[in-house]
Design a protein around this motif. Structure first.
Motif, PDB file in Angstrom:
ATOM      1  N   CYS A  91       4.855   9.674 -11.553  1.00 23.59           N
ATOM      2  CA  CYS A  91       4.113   9.444 -12.919  1.00 23.59           C
ATOM      3  C   CYS A  91       2.598  10.018 -12.663  1.00 23.59           C
ATOM      4  CB  CYS A  91       4.117   7.636 -13.140  1.00 23.59           C
ATOM      5  SG  CYS A  91       2.986   6.905 -11.873  1.00 23.59           S
ATOM      6  N   GLY A  92       2.295  10.466 -11.377  1.00 26.36           N
ATOM      7  CA  GLY A  92       0.854  11.138 -11.276  1.00 26.36           C
ATOM      8  C   GLY A  92      -0.249  10.213 -11.183  1.00 26.36           C
ATOM      9  N   ILE A  93      -0.154   8.735 -10.901  1.00 33.22           N
ATOM     10  CA  ILE A  93      -1.192   8.085 -10.878  1.00 33.22           C
ATOM     11  C   ILE A  93      -1.558   8.081  -9.239  1.00 33.22           C
ATOM     12  CG2 ILE A  93      -0.994   6.615 -12.563  1.00 33.22           C
ATOM     13  CD1 ILE A  93      -0.375   4.330 -10.663  1.00 33.22           C
ATOM     14  N   MET A  94      -2.704   7.772  -8.993  1.00 30.84           N
ATOM     15  CA  MET A  94      -3.257   7.810  -7.570  1.00 30.84           C
ATOM     16  C   MET A  94      -3.030   6.147  -6.822  1.00 30.84           C
ATOM     17  SD  MET A  94      -4.137  10.755  -7.000  1.00 30.84           S
ATOM     18  CE  MET A  94      -5.175  10.596  -5.611  1.00 30.84           C
ATOM     19  N   VAL A  95      -2.304   6.484  -5.699  1.00 34.27           N
ATOM     20  CA  VAL A  95      -1.782   4.972  -5.113  1.00 34.27           C
ATOM     21  C   VAL A  95      -2.618   5.246  -3.789  1.00 34.27           C
ATOM     22  CG1 VAL A  95       0.027   3.620  -4.305  1.00 34.27           C
ATOM     23  CG2 VAL A  95       0.420   5.007  -6.389  1.00 34.27           C
ATOM     24  N   PRO A  96      -3.715   4.436  -3.547  1.00 33.09           N
ATOM     25  CA  PRO A  96      -4.268   4.598  -2.232  1.00 33.09           C
ATOM     26  C   PRO A  96      -3.457   4.039  -1.101  1.00 33.09           C
ATOM     27  CG  PRO A  96      -5.663   3.649  -4.192  1.00 33.09           C
ATOM     28  CD  PRO A  96      -4.397   3.902  -4.547  1.00 33.09           C
ATOM     29  N   LYS A  97      -3.449   4.735  -0.027  1.00 33.50           N
ATOM     30  CA  LYS A  97      -2.801   4.300   0.964  1.00 33.50           C
ATOM     31  C   LYS A  97      -3.787   4.556   2.398  1.00 33.50           C
ATOM     32  CE  LYS A  97       1.238   5.968  -0.667  1.00 33.50           C
ATOM     33  NZ  LYS A  97       0.646   6.826  -1.856  1.00 33.50           N
ATOM     34  N   THR A  98      -3.637   3.870   3.545  1.00 29.99           N
ATOM     35  CA  THR A  98      -4.001   4.213   4.814  1.00 29.99           C
ATOM     36  C   THR A  98      -3.047   5.067   5.557  1.00 29.99           C
ATOM     37  OG1 THR A  98      -3.163   2.213   5.740  1.00 29.99           O
ATOM     38  CG2 THR A  98      -5.305   1.921   4.733  1.00 29.99           C
ATOM     39  N   LEU A  99      -3.539   5.667   6.553  1.00 34.99           N
ATOM     40  CA  LEU A  99      -2.304   6.590   7.572  1.00 34.99           C
ATOM     41  C   LEU A  99      -1.319   5.566   8.018  1.00 34.99           C
ATOM     42  CD1 LEU A  99      -4.594   8.906   9.219  1.00 34.99           C
ATOM     43  CD2 LEU A  99      -3.134   9.236   7.405  1.00 34.99           C
ATOM     44  N   ALA A 100      -1.546   4.269   7.980  1.00 39.80           N
ATOM     45  CA  ALA A 100      -0.833   3.499   8.704  1.00 39.80           C
ATOM     46  C   ALA A 100       0.455   2.995   7.724  1.00 39.80           C
ATOM     47  CB  ALA A 100      -1.279   2.049   9.132  1.00 39.80           C
ATOM     48  N   ASP A 101      -0.015   3.155   6.248  1.00 45.55           N
ATOM     49  CA  ASP A 101       1.061   2.911   5.161  1.00 45.55           C
ATOM     50  C   ASP A 101       2.069   4.158   5.253  1.00 45.55           C
ATOM     51  OD1 ASP A 101      -0.300   0.667   4.360  1.00 45.55           O
ATOM     52  OD2 ASP A 101      -1.501   1.793   3.102  1.00 45.55           O
ATOM     53  N   ARG A 102       3.320   3.666   5.731  1.00 50.40           N
ATOM     54  CA  ARG A 102       4.375   4.724   5.649  1.00 50.40           C
ATOM     55  C   ARG A 102       5.407   4.695   4.317  1.00 50.40           C
ATOM     56  NH1 ARG A 102       2.147   8.003   7.815  1.00 50.40           N
ATOM     57  NH2 ARG A 102       3.910   9.124   7.684  1.00 50.40           N
ATOM     58  N   VAL A 103       5.092   3.852   3.488  1.00 42.89           N
ATOM     59  CA  VAL A 103       6.027   3.845   2.239  1.00 42.89           C
ATOM     60  C   VAL A 103       5.119   4.027   0.927  1.00 42.89           C
ATOM     61  CG1 VAL A 103       7.492   2.464   0.860  1.00 42.89           C
ATOM     62  CG2 VAL A 103       7.630   2.376   3.266  1.00 42.89           C
ATOM     63  N   HIS A 104       5.382   4.860   0.197  1.00 41.44           N
ATOM     64  CA  HIS A 104       4.881   5.013  -1.192  1.00 41.44           C
ATOM     65  C   HIS A 104       5.525   4.277  -2.109  1.00 41.44           C
ATOM     66  CE1 HIS A 104       3.137   6.902  -5.029  1.00 41.44           C
ATOM     67  NE2 HIS A 104       4.328   6.917  -5.254  1.00 41.44           N
ATOM     68  N   LEU A 105       4.676   2.937  -2.652  1.00 32.81           N
ATOM     69  CA  LEU A 105       5.037   2.143  -3.648  1.00 32.81           C
ATOM     70  C   LEU A 105       4.144   2.152  -4.870  1.00 32.81           C
ATOM     71  CD1 LEU A 105       7.178  -0.092  -4.579  1.00 32.81           C
ATOM     72  CD2 LEU A 105       5.724  -1.688  -3.262  1.00 32.81           C
ATOM     73  N   CYS A 106       4.689   2.589  -6.038  1.00 30.24           N
ATOM     74  CA  CYS A 106       3.795   2.888  -7.188  1.00 30.24           C
ATOM     75  C   CYS A 106       3.801   1.646  -8.076  1.00 30.24           C
ATOM     76  CB  CYS A 106       4.347   3.967  -8.146  1.00 30.24           C
ATOM     77  SG  CYS A 106       3.103   4.317  -9.486  1.00 30.24           S
ATOM     78  N   PRO A 107       2.686   1.184  -8.192  1.00 31.21           N
ATOM     79  CA  PRO A 107       2.575  -0.264  -9.090  1.00 31.21           C
ATOM     80  C   PRO A 107       2.753   0.256 -10.603  1.00 31.21           C
ATOM     81  CG  PRO A 107       0.420   0.560  -8.633  1.00 31.21           C
ATOM     82  CD  PRO A 107       1.483   1.233  -7.580  1.00 31.21           C
ATOM     83  N   LYS A 108       2.767   1.320 -11.104  1.00 29.68           N
ATOM     84  CA  LYS A 108       2.883   1.793 -12.479  1.00 29.68           C
ATOM     85  C   LYS A 108       4.276   1.956 -12.775  1.00 29.68           C
ATOM     86  CE  LYS A 108       1.527   4.803 -16.052  1.00 29.68           C
ATOM     87  NZ  LYS A 108       0.677   6.038 -16.524  1.00 29.68           N
ATOM     88  N   CYS A 109       5.127   2.852 -11.888  1.00 35.28           N
ATOM     89  CA  CYS A 109       6.402   3.199 -12.469  1.00 35.28           C
ATOM     90  C   CYS A 109       7.320   2.469 -11.504  1.00 35.28           C
ATOM     91  CB  CYS A 109       6.492   4.959 -12.379  1.00 35.28           C
ATOM     92  SG  CYS A 109       6.403   5.455 -10.826  1.00 35.28           S
ATOM     93  N   GLY A 110       6.994   1.899 -10.295  1.00 36.25           N
ATOM     94  CA  GLY A 110       7.825   1.399  -9.409  1.00 36.25           C
ATOM     95  C   GLY A 110       8.489   2.369  -8.588  1.00 36.25           C
ATOM     96  N   LEU A 111       8.074   3.610  -8.382  1.00 38.05           N
ATOM     97  CA  LEU A 111       8.814   4.407  -7.370  1.00 38.05           C
ATOM     98  C   LEU A 111       8.378   4.114  -6.076  1.00 38.05           C
ATOM     99  CD1 LEU A 111      10.385   7.227  -6.996  1.00 38.05           C
ATOM    100  CD2 LEU A 111       8.116   8.196  -6.738  1.00 38.05           C
ATOM    101  N   GLU A 112       9.602   4.018  -5.123  1.00 42.10           N
ATOM    102  CA  GLU A 112       9.493   3.614  -3.662  1.00 42.10           C
ATOM    103  C   GLU A 112      10.086   4.512  -2.962  1.00 42.10           C
ATOM    104  OE1 GLU A 112      10.237  -0.114  -0.813  1.00 42.10           O
ATOM    105  OE2 GLU A 112      10.606  -0.639  -2.975  1.00 42.10           O
ATOM    106  N   MET A 113       9.383   5.232  -2.095  1.00 39.25           N
ATOM    107  CA  MET A 113      10.199   6.185  -1.071  1.00 39.25           C
ATOM    108  C   MET A 113       9.155   6.389   0.067  1.00 39.25           C
ATOM    109  SD  MET A 113       9.369   9.699  -2.893  1.00 39.25           S
ATOM    110  CE  MET A 113      10.625   9.845  -4.054  1.00 39.25           C
ATOM    111  N   ASP A 114       9.679   7.113   0.895  1.00 39.30           N
ATOM    112  CA  ASP A 114       8.822   7.310   2.326  1.00 39.30           C
ATOM    113  C   ASP A 114       7.428   8.177   1.582  1.00 39.30           C
ATOM    114  OD1 ASP A 114       8.719   7.813   5.265  1.00 39.30           O
ATOM    115  OD2 ASP A 114       8.473   9.635   4.488  1.00 39.30           O
TER     116      ASP A 114
END
Length: 130
Positions: free
Chosen positions: A71-94
């Motif tokens: 969806c293109g939104i920014m999802v801030p993460k630290t280097l320790a966060d290994r999973v992308h979980l988008c609060p807007k579209c729900g995409l969850e992946m490495d």
């Protein structure tokens, strides 16, 4: 061998345009970067691709792991966060897979813009093997 496999498998190869010299100054990363010879891989791939009539694109890596590839939104993460979980579209992946999709998209867009500017057909941009 890796560069040969890359060139043989795709018409367009996209790499992050990393500041390798700057990264070598980080003592935590330096040994791993030198062990993997990232810069050499890019150089070898560029040389083989040029001889084979193929393209290597280098793209700015900034924010590629933070941006949601769906969806293109920014999802801030630290280097320790290994999973992308988008609060807007729900995409969850490495996290790295999300970043690689963003890098591929940037590389294809850059190629499409250059092809359009040179009056070349843009339809070949989505060729398989990328």
């Amino acid at each position: 061998q890796v560069s040969r496999k890359l060139v043989d498998s795709a018409d367009i190869i996209v790499f992050e345009n990393l500041n390798i010299n700057g990264m070598l100054k980080n003592h935590h990363l330096a040994k791993h970067i030198q062990d993997h010879a990232w810069g050499k891989l890019i150089q070898f791939t560029q040389g083989k691709a040029a001889k084979a009539g193929k393209v290597v694109e280098l793209v700015d890596a900034r924010c590629t792991s933070q941006k949601c590839s769906q969806c293109g939104i920014m999802v801030p993460k630290t280097l320790a966060d290994r999973v992308h979980l988008c609060p807007k579209c729900g995409l969850e992946m490495d996290r790295d897979l999300n970043a690689s999709i963003n890098i591929r998209t940037l590389g294809l867009r850059g190629r499409a813009y250059r092809d359009a500017a040179n009056n070349q057909p843009v339809s070949d941009v989505g060729s398989p093997g990328i």
